[in-house]
Design a protein around this motif. Structure first.
Motif, PDB file in Angstrom:
ATOM      1  N   GLU A 395      21.497  35.534  35.272  1.00  0.00           N
ATOM      2  CA  GLU A 395      21.542  34.704  36.484  1.00  0.00           C
ATOM      3  C   GLU A 395      21.934  33.270  36.142  1.00  0.00           C
ATOM      4  O   GLU A 395      22.778  32.663  36.823  1.00  0.00           O
ATOM      5  CB  GLU A 395      20.177  34.735  37.165  1.00  0.00           C
ATOM      6  N   GLU A 396      21.322  32.717  35.098  1.00  0.00           N
ATOM      7  CA  GLU A 396      21.649  31.344  34.691  1.00  0.00           C
ATOM      8  C   GLU A 396      23.095  31.236  34.229  1.00  0.00           C
ATOM      9  O   GLU A 396      23.788  30.257  34.551  1.00  0.00           O
ATOM     10  CB  GLU A 396      20.696  30.905  33.577  1.00  0.00           C
ATOM     11  N   GLU A 397      23.562  32.215  33.468  1.00  0.00           N
ATOM     12  CA  GLU A 397      24.947  32.181  32.994  1.00  0.00           C
ATOM     13  C   GLU A 397      25.923  32.319  34.155  1.00  0.00           C
ATOM     14  O   GLU A 397      26.973  31.673  34.192  1.00  0.00           O
ATOM     15  CB  GLU A 397      25.167  33.300  31.971  1.00  0.00           C
ATOM     16  N   TRP A 398      25.580  33.168  35.125  1.00  0.00           N
ATOM     17  CA  TRP A 398      26.427  33.335  36.312  1.00  0.00           C
ATOM     18  C   TRP A 398      26.551  32.023  37.088  1.00  0.00           C
ATOM     19  O   TRP A 398      27.648  31.632  37.502  1.00  0.00           O
ATOM     20  CB  TRP A 398      25.834  34.433  37.184  1.00  0.00           C
ATOM     21  N   GLU A 399      25.435  31.329  37.290  1.00  0.00           N
ATOM     22  CA  GLU A 399      25.469  30.048  38.001  1.00  0.00           C
ATOM     23  C   GLU A 399      26.243  28.992  37.210  1.00  0.00           C
ATOM     24  O   GLU A 399      26.990  28.187  37.780  1.00  0.00           O
ATOM     25  CB  GLU A 399      24.033  29.564  38.251  1.00  0.00           C
ATOM     26  N   PHE A 400      26.080  28.994  35.878  1.00  0.00           N
ATOM     27  CA  PHE A 400      26.803  28.032  35.049  1.00  0.00           C
ATOM     28  C   PHE A 400      28.307  28.289  35.111  1.00  0.00           C
ATOM     29  O   PHE A 400      29.111  27.351  35.233  1.00  0.00           O
ATOM     30  CB  PHE A 400      26.306  28.120  33.605  1.00  0.00           C
ATOM     31  N   ASN A 401      28.708  29.557  35.050  1.00  0.00           N
ATOM     32  CA  ASN A 401      30.127  29.885  35.119  1.00  0.00           C
ATOM     33  C   ASN A 401      30.712  29.587  36.485  1.00  0.00           C
ATOM     34  O   ASN A 401      31.907  29.281  36.608  1.00  0.00           O
ATOM     35  CB  ASN A 401      30.335  31.367  34.775  1.00  0.00           C
ATOM     36  N   GLU A 403      30.048  27.013  38.238  1.00  0.00           N
ATOM     37  CA  GLU A 403      30.342  25.582  38.278  1.00  0.00           C
ATOM     38  C   GLU A 403      31.363  25.178  37.217  1.00  0.00           C
ATOM     39  O   GLU A 403      32.289  24.424  37.492  1.00  0.00           O
ATOM     40  CB  GLU A 403      29.047  24.784  38.071  1.00  0.00           C
ATOM     41  N   ALA A 404      31.191  25.676  35.990  1.00  0.00           N
ATOM     42  CA  ALA A 404      32.018  25.216  34.879  1.00  0.00           C
ATOM     43  C   ALA A 404      33.242  26.095  34.648  1.00  0.00           C
ATOM     44  O   ALA A 404      34.194  25.650  33.992  1.00  0.00           O
ATOM     45  CB  ALA A 404      31.179  25.161  33.594  1.00  0.00           C
ATOM     46  N   GLY A 405      33.238  27.330  35.142  1.00  0.00           N
ATOM     47  CA  GLY A 405      34.379  28.207  34.958  1.00  0.00           C
ATOM     48  C   GLY A 405      34.530  28.744  33.552  1.00  0.00           C
ATOM     49  O   GLY A 405      35.634  29.109  33.147  1.00  0.00           O
ATOM     50  N   HIS A 406      33.439  28.789  32.773  1.00  0.00           N
ATOM     51  CA  HIS A 406      33.499  29.337  31.425  1.00  0.00           C
ATOM     52  C   HIS A 406      33.611  30.858  31.473  1.00  0.00           C
ATOM     53  O   HIS A 406      33.319  31.488  32.484  1.00  0.00           O
ATOM     54  CB  HIS A 406      32.269  28.925  30.629  1.00  0.00           C
ATOM     55  N   GLU A 407      34.026  31.419  30.365  1.00  0.00           N
ATOM     56  CA  GLU A 407      34.214  32.858  30.267  1.00  0.00           C
ATOM     57  C   GLU A 407      33.064  33.461  29.465  1.00  0.00           C
ATOM     58  O   GLU A 407      32.823  33.063  28.326  1.00  0.00           O
ATOM     59  CB  GLU A 407      35.549  33.168  29.591  1.00  0.00           C
ATOM     60  N   SER A 408      32.360  34.399  30.068  1.00  0.00           N
ATOM     61  CA  SER A 408      31.247  35.073  29.405  1.00  0.00           C
ATOM     62  C   SER A 408      31.359  36.563  29.682  1.00  0.00           C
ATOM     63  O   SER A 408      32.001  36.990  30.662  1.00  0.00           O
ATOM     64  CB  SER A 408      29.900  34.536  29.907  1.00  0.00           C
ATOM     65  N   TYR A 409      30.698  37.375  28.814  1.00  0.00           N
ATOM     66  CA  TYR A 409      30.787  38.833  28.965  1.00  0.00           C
ATOM     67  C   TYR A 409      29.401  39.459  28.834  1.00  0.00           C
ATOM     68  O   TYR A 409      28.548  38.968  28.098  1.00  0.00           O
ATOM     69  CB  TYR A 409      31.732  39.434  27.924  1.00  0.00           C
ATOM     70  N   LEU A 410      29.255  40.543  29.573  1.00  0.00           N
ATOM     71  CA  LEU A 410      28.021  41.313  29.561  1.00  0.00           C
ATOM     72  C   LEU A 410      28.308  42.689  28.982  1.00  0.00           C
ATOM     73  O   LEU A 410      29.291  43.344  29.368  1.00  0.00           O
ATOM     74  CB  LEU A 410      27.462  41.452  30.982  1.00  0.00           C
ATOM     75  N   LEU A 411      27.472  43.115  28.026  1.00  0.00           N
ATOM     76  CA  LEU A 411      27.586  44.428  27.408  1.00  0.00           C
ATOM     77  C   LEU A 411      26.345  45.239  27.733  1.00  0.00           C
ATOM     78  O   LEU A 411      25.218  44.746  27.601  1.00  0.00           O
ATOM     79  CB  LEU A 411      27.711  44.331  25.882  1.00  0.00           C
ATOM     80  N   LYS A 506      31.762  36.957  36.011  1.00  0.00           N
ATOM     81  CA  LYS A 506      32.562  36.088  36.866  1.00  0.00           C
ATOM     82  C   LYS A 506      32.044  36.162  38.296  1.00  0.00           C
ATOM     83  O   LYS A 506      31.866  37.261  38.836  1.00  0.00           O
ATOM     84  CB  LYS A 506      34.032  36.511  36.826  1.00  0.00           C
ATOM     85  N   PRO A 507      31.809  35.036  38.930  1.00  0.00           N
ATOM     86  CA  PRO A 507      31.304  35.048  40.312  1.00  0.00           C
ATOM     87  C   PRO A 507      32.222  35.788  41.272  1.00  0.00           C
ATOM     88  O   PRO A 507      31.752  36.353  42.263  1.00  0.00           O
ATOM     89  CB  PRO A 507      31.183  33.564  40.661  1.00  0.00           C
ATOM     90  N   GLU A 508      33.557  35.798  40.997  1.00  0.00           N
ATOM     91  CA  GLU A 508      34.462  36.460  41.936  1.00  0.00           C
ATOM     92  C   GLU A 508      34.294  37.973  41.934  1.00  0.00           C
ATOM     93  O   GLU A 508      34.752  38.653  42.848  1.00  0.00           O
ATOM     94  CB  GLU A 508      35.919  36.104  41.614  1.00  0.00           C
ATOM     95  N   LEU A 509      33.621  38.523  40.917  1.00  0.00           N
ATOM     96  CA  LEU A 509      33.360  39.961  40.896  1.00  0.00           C
ATOM     97  C   LEU A 509      32.136  40.349  41.721  1.00  0.00           C
ATOM     98  O   LEU A 509      31.860  41.525  41.906  1.00  0.00           O
ATOM     99  CB  LEU A 509      33.169  40.443  39.452  1.00  0.00           C
TER     100      LEU A 509
END
Length: 813
Positions: A395-401, A403-411, A506-509
């Motif tokens: 949840e925190e990473e989703w909110e950060f992305n 705002e900041a548009g960083h790229e993160s992945y979930l496995l 990514k929030p758009e997903l």
């Protein structure tokens, strides 16, 4: 008058005058003695008053000295010194007055008085001079040196022999002797007056009563006043004695409570130094706690000393109790977590003269709270994050992305064939393997990546600020590392694999829940693709929408069970022998009515959603229960005496609750034994070998037959076959479809048939589509065939299963 009479009258007159004078002298003498005694009593009352003042002044001197020591500024310091100087002068004057009383001591008991009070006049005066010198030292000390007065302060001490209290105790003895002496004097005077009154009575009667009446009244008044004064003196001494006893008892109770308190209690000066401590505090702070110069801040760990300074400042600023949790070492060197409370002690002004510190050992409760916090966020078995903490991190990473548009992945990953280890070697082996796997995953990721055990044999990894190629590389590293793992337990060595789904955060997903569902779908796709592989979910919105459509299947399936929208179809299983007289065999199939599109939905459309979202057990329970109700209601079993085969999912086979429900349902069914039979896939049995074996055994004991479906698709089919008690095996359709074009398939099918017959197990060939295939498998020795060569699936009970006002046979299938 004759001369003789005149002479007699003159003699009588002279005698009367002489008698009158004598009586008058005696009366006035008694009056003088009475007044002298009265004045002495007044002097002794004044002595008692002065003695009380001396006690009050000594206590006031101690308080003023403590105020001088705690003065915050020069103005209050000067005012206190001036008051102390005036007190000193009064104290000296009173002492001089008390010394002069020796000269007024009555001779009859002066020796006792001298011994009790002035027996050691030089020593008494020396103690007095020492006490006055201490006061002079306080008066002469500059404001800057006020903290050096600790040893010179004229404090009250009941144990010092040369203290003011010792002097005043002697003075109490003197006052008591005075009171006893004057009590005896009053008794003596009463006796004298009794005699005087008896002697003077006749003269007073002869003399005019009116002449002596004022004198008599005055004497009586003085006498009553003297007795009343004596009574008040005794009452005052008794009350003072009682007050002193009560004060001593209160001080003793306080000291006992202070010394025996289970928590540490001490007194602090404003500079933070300890000047008194009970045994509990000394045990916590060590032997140095008995040192009056111990700075308390030095007892705490260096990282907590600033917090203790802030605590004192906060108490001094707000004049209220404040509490902090700090750490210190006890007298054995053990680190303690303590709760420290500091409260101010105030006198007249709104400032603290000193502080009371209370220290309570909370090490055990602190450890318990730490453990509870750890358990709230971490998995007990592996030490990884648990699902709740992992969801919060996502949840925190989703909110950060966002705002900041960083790229993160979930496995998300699921271990392959893990239940085989649990069933064959026990849960202890499974737990140890999970620990080994968690170590492997941690070694494959960065220190700031989040690793989680989602539950069972499922794990998750969050890769913040990670490009797509790196995420895929990390997933492959984890997969290959787990594949290379060799787990040894007793005589057995196991190898496992892992199916991994990867999705960008990514929030758009969608929101966090939708992203997790996408990742779970990717993990499921990896399993469907053959296990021990990786599937990356598409980053486009189209796949997200597709996955959300799949999620809606959950509600559709449950709605279909609630409203009986599932329809039973059946397909015949025909024997190879033409003259077989055994009952008809049919496999029960399931279709879903779609009332909006007026069509029948095939199982291939909804069964993946059933598998993915864990609806297998619910659906299998519904199928078994409703099929029995349908057959009982319409007597279908009596008309054809058929045997019905129901497919059970892998999750149902391994579910203990479902097993109990299924056995209870078969036991309560009025259908003849053997009417309801079951098919289970080979992979489902292998994944739940122990529980599947128990369920198969109980069902066969109740007359049900068991078929092993999709046989030959696993790597160890023949190895597991000898451990299972099944009645027939259904050869996987991939070997039957092209059997007339592939000689290897013929050899494999022939070997399955021969081995099955050796074990007295019947065989069934699926996907028999034409006569050529039917002739070939019959020639190879198969016992039963099933496929479109013998007819398409048909409604099990057409009249009953048709929906109202519609014809299901006309629906698109």
């Amino acid at each position: 008058m004759r001369n003789a009479d005149k002479s007699n009258f003159g003699r009588l007159h002279r005698r009367y005058v002489v008698a009158l004078v004598v009586v008058g002298l005696i009366g006035f003498g008694g009056l003088a003695v009475e007044r002298s005694a009265s004045e002495n009593v007044r002097d002794h009352v004044e002595l008692v008053t002065v003695a009380g003042k001396q006690r009050m002044l000594s206590q006031r001197a101690a308080l003023l000295s403590l105020s001088v020591h705690g003065a915050e500024d020069g103005v209050s310091y000067g005012e206190t010194i001036a008051e102390l100087r005036d007190l000193r002068e009064e104290f000296v004057d009173n002492h001089q007055f008390l010394r002069e009383q020796r000269e007024l001591t009555p001779s009859s008991w002066s020796a006792a008085l001298e011994e009790a009070w002035f027996g050691d006049t030089d020593g008494l005066d020396a103690s007095f001079e020492t006490y006055v010198d201490k006061i002079d030292r306080v008066i002469a000390t500059p404001f800057e040196n006020r903290y050096e007065l600790a040893e010179g302060m004229p404090l009250y001490s009941a144990r010092a022999e040369a203290s003011p209290d010792a002097i005043l105790r002697k003075l109490d003895t003197v006052v008591d002797l005075y009171a006893k002496g004057h009590a005896a004097e009053v008794v003596l005077l009463n006796r004298i007056y009794s005699g005087v009154f008896a002697v003077n009575l006749g003269g007073l009667i002869l003399l005019s009563v009116f002449v002596f009446r004022p004198l008599i009244s005055s004497l009586q008044t003085e006498h009553r006043s003297l007795k009343e004064m004596y009574r008040r003196l005794l009452n005052e001494m008794s009350e003072r004695y009682q007050v002193d006893r009560e004060r001593a008892a209160a001080e003793l109770k306080f000291r006992n409570a202070f010394e025996n308190a289970p928590i540490g209690i001490g007194l602090l000066r404003k500079n933070g130094k300890l000047f008194d401590a009970n045994p509990s505090l000394r045990r916590m702070f060590g032997k140095d706690a008995s040192d009056n110069e111990l700075s308390v801040r030095t007892v705490f760990l260096e990282s907590d000393r600033r917090r203790f300074d802030d605590l004192l400042q906060d108490v001094f600023t707000h004049m209220d109790v404040r509490t902090r949790q700090l750490r210190c070492f006890d007298d054995k060197g053990k680190e303690l977590h303590v709760s420290v409370s500091v409260s101010p002690v105030r006198e007249k002004r709104n400032t603290a003269d000193y502080f009371v510190i209370q220290v309570q050992d909370v090490t055990e409760s602190h450890s318990l709270n730490t453990k509870l916090k750890w358990q709230a966020s971490y998995d007990d078995l592996t030490g990884l994050l648990n699902r709740r903490a992992f969801n919060q991190a996502i949840e925190e990473e989703w909110e950060f992305n966002q705002e900041a548009g960083h790229e993160s992945y979930l496995l998300m990953m699921d271990l392959d064939q893990f239940k085989v280890i649990n069933d064959t070697s026990g849960h202890a082996a499974g737990d140890q393997l999970l620990r080994r796997v968690s170590e492997v995953i941690r070694n494959c990721v960065r220190s700031d990546d989040r690793v989680c055990r989602l539950g069972g044999d499922e794990f998750g990894v969050l890769l913040p600020n990670c490009p797509a190629e790196n995420a895929e590389r990390v997933a492959e590293t984890i997969r290959s590392s787990i594949e290379d793992l060799r787990f040894v337990w007793g005589p057995e060595t196991y190898r496992i694999g892992v199916s991994i789904g990867v999705v960008p955060v990514k929030p758009e997903l969608g929101d966090v829940s939708e992203i997790q569902q996408l990742c779970d779908a990717a993990c499921y796709a990896a399993k469907e693709a053959g296990r021990n592989c990786i599937r990356m979910a598409s980053e486009g919105k189209s796949e997200a929408r597709l996955h959300r459509r799949q999620i809606r299947w959950v509600q559709r399936i449950r709605d279909a069970m609630d409203n009986r929208r599932f329809v039973f179809y059946c397909q015949a299983i025909v024997p190879t022998a033409e003259d077989s007289r055994e009952p008809e065999r049919v496999e029960v199939l399931l279709r879903l009515r779609d009332p909006e599109e007026k069509r029948l939905v095939p199982p291939g459309a909804f069964l993946p959603a059933v598998e993915r979202y864990g609806l297998n057990v619910e659906l299998d329970e519904w199928v078994v229960s409703n099929l029995i109700q349908t057959l009982v209601a319409h007597g279908e079993f009596g008309a054809t005496a058929a045997r019905y085969w129901i497919n059970l999912s892998g999750n149902s086979v391994g579910d203990e609750r479902f097993a109990r429900s299924l056995i209870d349902c078969i036991r309560r069914s009025p259908l003849p034994a053997g009417t309801i039979n079951f098919e289970v896939t080979e992979t489902a049995v292998i994944r739940n070998l122990a529980s599947a074996g128990r369920l198969i055994g109980e069902l066969r004991d109740m007359g049900c037959q068991i078929a092993l479906d999709d046989f030959g698709s696993g790597l160890s089919s023949f190895g597991y076959l000898k451990h299972l008690s099944v009645d027939q095996i259904k050869i996987d359709g991939m070997f039957i479809k092209d059997i007339h074009r592939d000689d290897s398939h013929q050899i494999f099918v022939k070997s399955i048939i021969d081995i099955a017959h050796t074990m007295n197990i019947k065989t069934v060939a699926e996907y028999v589509e034409d006569q050529k295939t039917a002739d070939l498998v019959a020639e190879l020795g198969v016992d039963y065939m099933q496929g479109y060569r013998f007819g398409e699936p048909q409604l099990l009970v057409p009249a009953f299963q048709k929906a109202a006002n519609d014809d299901s046979t006309t629906w698109e299938r």
